[in-house]
Design a protein around this motif. Structure first.
Motif, mmCIF file in Angstrom:
data_model
loop_
_atom_site.group_PDB
_atom_site.id
_atom_site.type_symbol
_atom_site.label_atom_id
_atom_site.label_comp_id
_atom_site.label_asym_id
_atom_site.label_seq_id
_atom_site.Cartn_x
_atom_site.Cartn_y
_atom_site.Cartn_z
ATOM 1 N N LEU A 1 0.813 -1.214 0.000
ATOM 2 C CA LEU A 1 0.000 0.000 0.000
ATOM 3 C C LEU A 1 0.852 1.271 0.000
ATOM 4 N N GLY B 1 -9.463 -7.595 -3.181
ATOM 5 C CA GLY B 1 -10.759 -8.157 -3.575
ATOM 6 C C GLY B 1 -10.646 -9.121 -4.748
ATOM 7 N N GLY B 2 -9.420 -9.574 -5.025
ATOM 8 C CA GLY B 2 -9.205 -10.493 -6.142
ATOM 9 C C GLY B 2 -9.097 -11.941 -5.672
ATOM 10 N N ASP B 3 -8.752 -12.814 -6.598
ATOM 11 C CA ASP B 3 -8.610 -14.233 -6.256
ATOM 12 C C ASP B 3 -7.566 -14.445 -5.162
ATOM 13 N N SER B 4 -6.474 -13.694 -5.222
ATOM 14 C CA SER B 4 -5.430 -13.874 -4.206
ATOM 15 C C SER B 4 -5.985 -13.572 -2.821
ATOM 16 N N GLU C 1 -8.246 -16.355 -1.721
ATOM 17 C CA GLU C 1 -7.474 -17.571 -1.454
ATOM 18 C C GLU C 1 -6.675 -17.430 -0.153
ATOM 19 N N HIS D 1 -11.907 -4.428 1.539
ATOM 20 C CA HIS D 1 -11.862 -4.180 0.086
ATOM 21 C C HIS D 1 -12.296 -2.750 -0.203
ATOM 22 N N ARG D 2 -11.665 -2.165 -1.198
ATOM 23 C CA ARG D 2 -11.912 -0.733 -1.450
ATOM 24 C C ARG D 2 -13.218 -0.471 -2.194
ATOM 25 N N ARG D 3 -13.844 -1.525 -2.719
ATOM 26 C CA ARG D 3 -15.125 -1.343 -3.414
ATOM 27 C C ARG D 3 -16.184 -2.225 -2.755
ATOM 28 N N ARG E 1 -13.454 -8.518 -7.327
ATOM 29 C CA ARG E 1 -12.883 -8.830 -8.631
ATOM 30 C C ARG E 1 -12.695 -10.348 -8.780
ATOM 31 N N MET F 1 -14.347 -18.507 -6.096
ATOM 32 C CA MET F 1 -13.472 -18.092 -4.984
ATOM 33 C C MET F 1 -14.245 -17.167 -4.034
ATOM 34 N N ILE G 1 -2.966 -7.470 -2.917
ATOM 35 C CA ILE G 1 -3.426 -6.465 -3.882
ATOM 36 C C ILE G 1 -2.645 -6.580 -5.190
ATOM 37 N N GLY G 2 -2.222 -7.795 -5.476
ATOM 38 C CA GLY G 2 -1.566 -8.055 -6.753
ATOM 39 C C GLY G 2 -0.047 -8.032 -6.673
ATOM 40 N N THR H 1 1.538 -16.710 -12.956
ATOM 41 C CA THR H 1 0.442 -15.911 -12.394
ATOM 42 C C THR H 1 -0.351 -16.714 -11.370
HETATM 43 P P1 NAP Z 1 -5.927 -8.858 -8.961
HETATM 44 O O1 NAP Z 1 -6.889 -9.755 -9.625
HETATM 45 O O2 NAP Z 1 -5.267 -7.786 -9.764
HETATM 46 O O3 NAP Z 1 -6.695 -8.198 -7.718
HETATM 47 C C1 NAP Z 1 -6.068 -7.243 -6.940
HETATM 48 C C2 NAP Z 1 -7.072 -6.736 -5.933
HETATM 49 O O4 NAP Z 1 -6.421 -5.802 -5.088
HETATM 50 C C3 NAP Z 1 -8.266 -6.034 -6.572
HETATM 51 O O5 NAP Z 1 -9.453 -6.365 -5.896
HETATM 52 C C4 NAP Z 1 -7.920 -4.562 -6.395
HETATM 53 O O6 NAP Z 1 -9.055 -3.751 -6.171
HETATM 54 C C5 NAP Z 1 -7.124 -4.577 -5.123
HETATM 55 N N1 NAP Z 1 -6.142 -3.494 -5.092
HETATM 56 C C6 NAP Z 1 -5.187 -3.219 -6.015
HETATM 57 N N2 NAP Z 1 -4.464 -2.164 -5.620
HETATM 58 C C7 NAP Z 1 -4.985 -1.760 -4.444
HETATM 59 C C8 NAP Z 1 -4.687 -0.731 -3.546
HETATM 60 N N3 NAP Z 1 -3.677 0.133 -3.767
HETATM 61 N N4 NAP Z 1 -5.412 -0.598 -2.418
HETATM 62 C C9 NAP Z 1 -6.435 -1.466 -2.157
HETATM 63 N N5 NAP Z 1 -6.774 -2.474 -2.966
HETATM 64 C C10 NAP Z 1 -6.057 -2.624 -4.097
HETATM 65 O O7 NAP Z 1 -4.684 -9.647 -8.298
HETATM 66 P P2 NAP Z 1 -4.667 -11.123 -7.673
HETATM 67 O O8 NAP Z 1 -5.826 -11.348 -6.809
HETATM 68 O O9 NAP Z 1 -3.288 -11.265 -7.092
HETATM 69 O O10 NAP Z 1 -4.772 -12.066 -8.950
HETATM 70 C C11 NAP Z 1 -3.808 -11.952 -10.016
HETATM 71 C C12 NAP Z 1 -4.082 -13.035 -11.060
HETATM 72 O O11 NAP Z 1 -3.801 -14.318 -10.508
HETATM 73 C C13 NAP Z 1 -5.562 -13.061 -11.467
HETATM 74 O O12 NAP Z 1 -5.605 -13.387 -12.826
HETATM 75 C C14 NAP Z 1 -6.148 -14.160 -10.641
HETATM 76 O O13 NAP Z 1 -7.268 -14.756 -11.245
HETATM 77 C C15 NAP Z 1 -4.963 -15.129 -10.557
HETATM 78 N N6 NAP Z 1 -5.072 -15.925 -9.338
HETATM 79 C C16 NAP Z 1 -5.727 -17.108 -9.455
HETATM 80 C C17 NAP Z 1 -5.868 -17.909 -8.330
HETATM 81 C C18 NAP Z 1 -6.575 -19.195 -8.474
HETATM 82 O O14 NAP Z 1 -7.242 -19.401 -9.462
HETATM 83 N N7 NAP Z 1 -6.450 -20.095 -7.525
HETATM 84 C C19 NAP Z 1 -5.386 -17.496 -7.100
HETATM 85 C C20 NAP Z 1 -4.741 -16.265 -7.015
HETATM 86 C C21 NAP Z 1 -4.603 -15.486 -8.158
HETATM 87 P P3 NAP Z 1 -10.106 -3.440 -7.366
HETATM 88 O O15 NAP Z 1 -10.866 -4.697 -7.543
HETATM 89 O O16 NAP Z 1 -10.907 -2.320 -6.831
HETATM 90 O O17 NAP Z 1 -9.261 -3.072 -8.546
#
Ligand code: NAP
Length: 314
Positions: free
Chosen positions: A118, A154-157, A160, A176-178, A182, A187, A239-240, A284
């Motif tokens: 952050l 709010g994503g898959d990570s 998980e 989550h900020r929204r 996502r 999940m 958050i990615g 990823t």
């Molecule tokens: P992501 O999908 O990019 O989600 C990141 C989340 O963090 C979003 O909800 C985003 O909010 C939030 N975020 C980003 N910057 C922020 C900030 N500065 N302050 C507060 N919240 C923030 O990343 P991820 O969850 O790491 O996933 C990455 C990829 O890996 C995706 O394709 C995912 O499907 C995949 N993955 C798959 C699995 C699985 O299938 N088992 C597990 C983990 C990851 P907003 O939604 O508002 O943008």
């Protein structure tokens, strides 16, 4: 032809395993260690999920051992980061920040990905000191037995990591900020069905509280601007990740998120002949030390085979 020259960029488990296998195949590479020698494991404490260490091992110690193993077989190390690459023709030309440029016949990219944080001052301090801020539930979750933890994202990570953390934590609050996630439906549902998980919507963490150990977070409601404190013993960021591919933009095929796209799914071959990728820079999904190490082995074997084919075809 003189001995083929190979460089490995990055010195996490992927880069070092690639270097080990290349060295043992009589292709001892030069490893550019990057800005964080040893990679992400050097910022974790106990590693309990790397096979072969029944008592666990500290992340930095594991990386030192991998490095020593590479050196034993002839790998050389340069403590520098390659900031520019010329890949349009072979030999490839690599420009480090400080060291002299080098030319190589083949390249293994293992530059990793950096967890997004952050950017809060206390967050960095409590993360570096092992004080309860982490971006890896799989690595650190075990240490939060019966502790209330907060997960941001709010994503898959996030889903998980939160679900995984419920194995240990007394309660997991996802901030989550929204007000919509996502994450994929499946999940989301898994997290929502979990009794130990609760959600705080439309909110952001604006400060992490605690001197040596996290004692809470300060939240701001994004709808009405109100602020409040939430007591907790750990903060997990989900958050990615940001793949470290800046130097390869426009030179190698990358996906929309910037990860190196494999030419053949499941292989280490990139869009360019003689350039191979392994570890988090192309992963990823798994992002574990052991999967990175495995992919480093694959990249070294693909690279060795490619060099062999080059020697035979001229
Ligand atoms: P992501 O999908 O990019 O989600 C990141 C989340 O963090 C979003 O909800 C985003 O909010 C939030 N975020 C980003 N910057 C922020 C900030 N500065 N302050 C507060 N919240 C923030 O990343 P991820 O969850 O790491 O996933 C990455 C990829 O890996 C995706 O394709 C995912 O499907 C995949 N993955 C798959 C699995 C699985 O299938 N088992 C597990 C983990 C990851 P907003 O939604 O508002 O943008």
């Amino acid at each position: 032809m003189s001995a083929p020259r190979v460089a490995v960029l990055g010195s996490g488990p992927a880069g070092l395993t690639a270097a080990l296998y290349l060295s043992r195949a009589n292709l001892p590479p030069v490893v550019f260690e990057g800005m964080q020698p040893g990679g992400q494991l050097t910022i974790t404490t106990d590693v309990d999920n790397f096979p072969g260490f029944p008592e666990g091992i500290m992340g930095p110690a594991l990386m030192e051992r991998m490095k020593a193993q590479c050196e034993r077989f002839g790998t050389t190390f340069v403590t520098d980061e390659v900031v520019e690459v010329e890949l349009s023709q072979r030999p490839f030309r690599l420009k480090p920040s400080y060291a002299d440029p080098v030319e190589v016949d083949a390249l293994v990219i293992a530059t990793g990905a950096s967890a997004r944080y952050l950017g809060l001052p206390n967050e960095a301090r409590l993360q570096k000191s092992g004080g309860g801020v982490s971006a890896c539930a799989t690595c650190d979750g075990f240490f939060y037995q019966d502790v209330h933890v907060v997960v941001v994202g709010g994503g898959d990570s996030a889903m998980e990591e939160a679900s995984f953390l419920t194995k240990f934590a007394s309660k997991v609050t996802i901030v989550h900020r929204r007000d919509t996630l996502r994450a994929s439906k499946i999940m989301q549902e898994r997290a929502m069905k979990n009794d130990k998980i609760e959600f705080v919507w439309n909110s952001e963490v604006i400060d992490v509280l605690g001197d040596d150990q996290v004692t809470g977070v300060r939240l701001r409601d994004r709808l009405d601007g109100t602020e409040r404190e939430l007591a907790c013993g750990g903060l997990f960021l989900a958050i990615g990740h940001i793949p470290n591919t800046k130097a390869f933009e426009g030179k190698l095929e990358l996906d929309e998120a910037g990860y190196i796209r494999p030419r053949v799914p499941g292989r280490s071959l990139t869009s360019l002949d003689g350039v191979f990728a392994c570890g988090d820079v192309q992963d990823t999904i798994y992002r574990q030390a052991i999967t990175a190490a495995g992919s480093g082995c694959m990249a070294a074997m693909d690279c060795e085979k490619w060099i062999e084919d080059q020697l035979h075809t001229g």
